[in-house]
Scaffold this active site. Structure first.
Site, PDB file in Angstrom:
ATOM      1  N   ASP A   9       0.798  -1.211   0.058  1.00 49.38           N
ATOM      2  CA  ASP A   9      -0.167  -0.058  -0.056  1.00 49.38           C
ATOM      3  C   ASP A   9       0.888   1.495  -0.066  1.00 49.38           C
ATOM      4  O   ASP A   9       0.466   2.062   0.638  1.00 49.38           O
ATOM      5  CB  ASP A   9      -0.873  -0.042   1.189  1.00 49.38           C
ATOM      6  CG  ASP A   9      -1.923  -1.219   1.103  1.00 49.38           C
ATOM      7  OD1 ASP A   9      -2.069  -2.105   0.354  1.00 49.38           O
ATOM      8  OD2 ASP A   9      -3.058  -1.038   2.017  1.00 49.38           O
ATOM      9  N   ASP A  47      -4.677  -0.659  -1.630  1.00 47.31           N
ATOM     10  CA  ASP A  47      -6.083  -0.681  -1.202  1.00 47.31           C
ATOM     11  C   ASP A  47      -6.884  -0.008  -2.283  1.00 47.31           C
ATOM     12  O   ASP A  47      -6.562   1.029  -2.633  1.00 47.31           O
ATOM     13  CB  ASP A  47      -5.744   0.217   0.010  1.00 47.31           C
ATOM     14  CG  ASP A  47      -6.743   0.195   1.224  1.00 47.31           C
ATOM     15  OD1 ASP A  47      -6.776  -1.223   1.549  1.00 47.31           O
ATOM     16  OD2 ASP A  47      -7.067   0.980   1.828  1.00 47.31           O
ATOM     17  N   HIS A  49     -10.885   0.839  -2.535  1.00 44.34           N
ATOM     18  CA  HIS A  49     -12.125   0.796  -2.125  1.00 44.34           C
ATOM     19  C   HIS A  49     -13.229   1.492  -2.983  1.00 44.34           C
ATOM     20  O   HIS A  49     -12.872   2.425  -3.636  1.00 44.34           O
ATOM     21  CB  HIS A  49     -12.258   1.514  -0.803  1.00 44.34           C
ATOM     22  CG  HIS A  49     -11.353   0.952   0.283  1.00 44.34           C
ATOM     23  ND1 HIS A  49     -11.461  -0.437   0.845  1.00 44.34           N
ATOM     24  CD2 HIS A  49     -10.311   1.475   1.067  1.00 44.34           C
ATOM     25  CE1 HIS A  49     -10.549  -0.622   1.806  1.00 44.34           C
ATOM     26  NE2 HIS A  49      -9.846   0.798   1.984  1.00 44.34           N
ATOM     27  N   HIS A  53     -17.654   2.675   1.042  1.00 49.34           N
ATOM     28  CA  HIS A  53     -17.155   1.556   1.426  1.00 49.34           C
ATOM     29  C   HIS A  53     -17.439   1.644   3.066  1.00 49.34           C
ATOM     30  O   HIS A  53     -17.666   2.639   3.730  1.00 49.34           O
ATOM     31  CB  HIS A  53     -15.624   1.325   1.375  1.00 49.34           C
ATOM     32  CG  HIS A  53     -15.255  -0.137   1.665  1.00 49.34           C
ATOM     33  ND1 HIS A  53     -14.559  -0.278   3.139  1.00 49.34           N
ATOM     34  CD2 HIS A  53     -15.232  -1.183   1.155  1.00 49.34           C
ATOM     35  CE1 HIS A  53     -14.180  -1.567   2.831  1.00 49.34           C
ATOM     36  NE2 HIS A  53     -14.475  -2.145   1.797  1.00 49.34           N
ATOM     37  N   LYS A 107      -7.106  -5.026  -3.031  1.00 51.57           N
ATOM     38  CA  LYS A 107      -7.894  -5.551  -2.063  1.00 51.57           C
ATOM     39  C   LYS A 107      -8.767  -4.623  -1.396  1.00 51.57           C
ATOM     40  O   LYS A 107      -8.383  -3.174  -1.597  1.00 51.57           O
ATOM     41  CB  LYS A 107      -7.021  -6.057  -0.823  1.00 51.57           C
ATOM     42  CG  LYS A 107      -6.164  -5.009  -0.241  1.00 51.57           C
ATOM     43  CD  LYS A 107      -4.978  -5.562   0.535  1.00 51.57           C
ATOM     44  CE  LYS A 107      -4.343  -4.224   1.031  1.00 51.57           C
ATOM     45  NZ  LYS A 107      -4.766  -3.332   2.053  1.00 51.57           N
ATOM     46  N   CYS A 152      -2.168  -2.930   7.553  1.00 51.86           N
ATOM     47  CA  CYS A 152      -2.019  -3.795   6.486  1.00 51.86           C
ATOM     48  C   CYS A 152      -0.651  -4.565   6.490  1.00 51.86           C
ATOM     49  O   CYS A 152      -0.680  -5.773   6.085  1.00 51.86           O
ATOM     50  CB  CYS A 152      -2.328  -3.007   5.232  1.00 51.86           C
ATOM     51  SG  CYS A 152      -3.904  -2.524   4.912  1.00 51.86           S
TER      52      CYS A 152
HETATM   53  C1  VGL Z   1      -4.728   0.412   5.865  1.00 50.72           C
HETATM   54  C2  VGL Z   1      -6.360   1.326   7.169  1.00 50.72           C
HETATM   55  C3  VGL Z   1      -7.268   1.418   6.183  1.00 50.72           C
HETATM   56  C4  VGL Z   1      -3.431   0.013   5.613  1.00 50.72           C
HETATM   57  C5  VGL Z   1      -5.698   0.653   4.662  1.00 50.72           C
HETATM   58  O1  VGL Z   1      -2.730   0.078   4.400  1.00 50.72           O
HETATM   59  O2  VGL Z   1      -2.730  -0.243   6.642  1.00 50.72           O
HETATM   60  N1  VGL Z   1      -5.122   1.181   7.016  1.00 50.72           N
HETATM   61  N2  VGL Z   1      -6.989   0.891   4.974  1.00 50.72           N
HETATM   62 ZN    ZN Z   2      -8.559   0.614   3.354  1.00 56.11          ZN
END
Ligand code: VGL
Ligand code: ZN
Length: 199
Positions: A9, A47, A49, A53, A107, A152
């Site tokens: 991410d 990430d 969404h 979401h 994801k 994540c």
């Molecule tokens: C993440 C919170 C929400 C991350 C992703 O990449 O750690 N944290 N979505």
């Molecule tokens: Zn997220």
């Protein structure tokens, strides 16, 4: 044999100026690019969404970001709107070497379930397909880096260890959100799961 590098991410919304900025999130990009040279395979996660979401506080009347609610699959932190499919915030940081990626796995696209881990959605059972991909390539040794250490990265590392991978996390190439002690808790969980923390 070297390890497959899984880069979690590295997206604009998790970097300074982004919707869910992680302090120093952009500072690890040069080091991650350098690490790609030594890796036997490079996999990037994103990430991703849909608008509205269920992990967004804005989808729940009266809730604010960083509050926790109970979802059918367990507790869920509510986040600011972030990484909306196709938005600038969802794009990789401009300096990340995406050319070196063999595979990009997205994801969090299921509107009803968040997905911190690169392997399973937050119900801990719906697969993303990454395990099948790695198995098909005969990859069993992983190095994880990226954002955020305590969400994540940690969820991905724990799942990978449970799936039987030999997992290292280079904490010098990760940055955390650290919500109410979540960073220390995540490190303890990773160590308990037999993840090797470097750095
Ligand atoms: C993440 C919170 C929400 C991350 C992703 O990449 O750690 N944290 N979505
Ligand atoms: Zn997220």
């Amino acid at each position: 044999m070297t390890r497959a590098l899984i880069v979690i991410d590295i997206q604009n919304d998790f970097c300074p100026g982004g919707a869910l900025a992680v302090t120093g999130g952009d500072g690890i990009v040069p080091g991650i690019n350098a690490r790609m040279d030594e890796a036997s395979a490079v996999i990037l996660t994103q990430d991703w969404h849909p608008a509205g979401h269920s992990s967004f506080a804005s989808s729940h009347a009266g809730k604010a970001p960083m509050q926790v609610i109970d979802m059918p699959y367990g507790p869920q932190v509510l986040w600011p709107d972030h990484c909306i499919q196709g938005s600038f915030g969802a794009a990789f940081h401009a300096d990340l070497n995406t050319n070196r990626a063999d595979m990009i796995i997205r994801k969090g696209y299921n509107p009803a379930i968040d997905s911190y881990s690169a392997f399973f959605e937050n119900d801990h059972e719906t697969p993303t397909g990454l395990h099948g991909y790695l198995q098909a390539r005969g990859i069993s040794r992983l190095m994880l880096v990226g954002l955020a250490t305590d969400f994540c990265v940690a969820y991905s590392a724990e799942d990978a260890a449970r799936l039987g991978y030999d997992v290292q996390v280079d904490t010098t190439l990760c940055r955390g959100i650290d919500l109410d002690g979540s960073l220390a808790a995540a490190k303890a969980r990773m160590q308990a799961a037999d993840v090797t923390l470097l750095g």
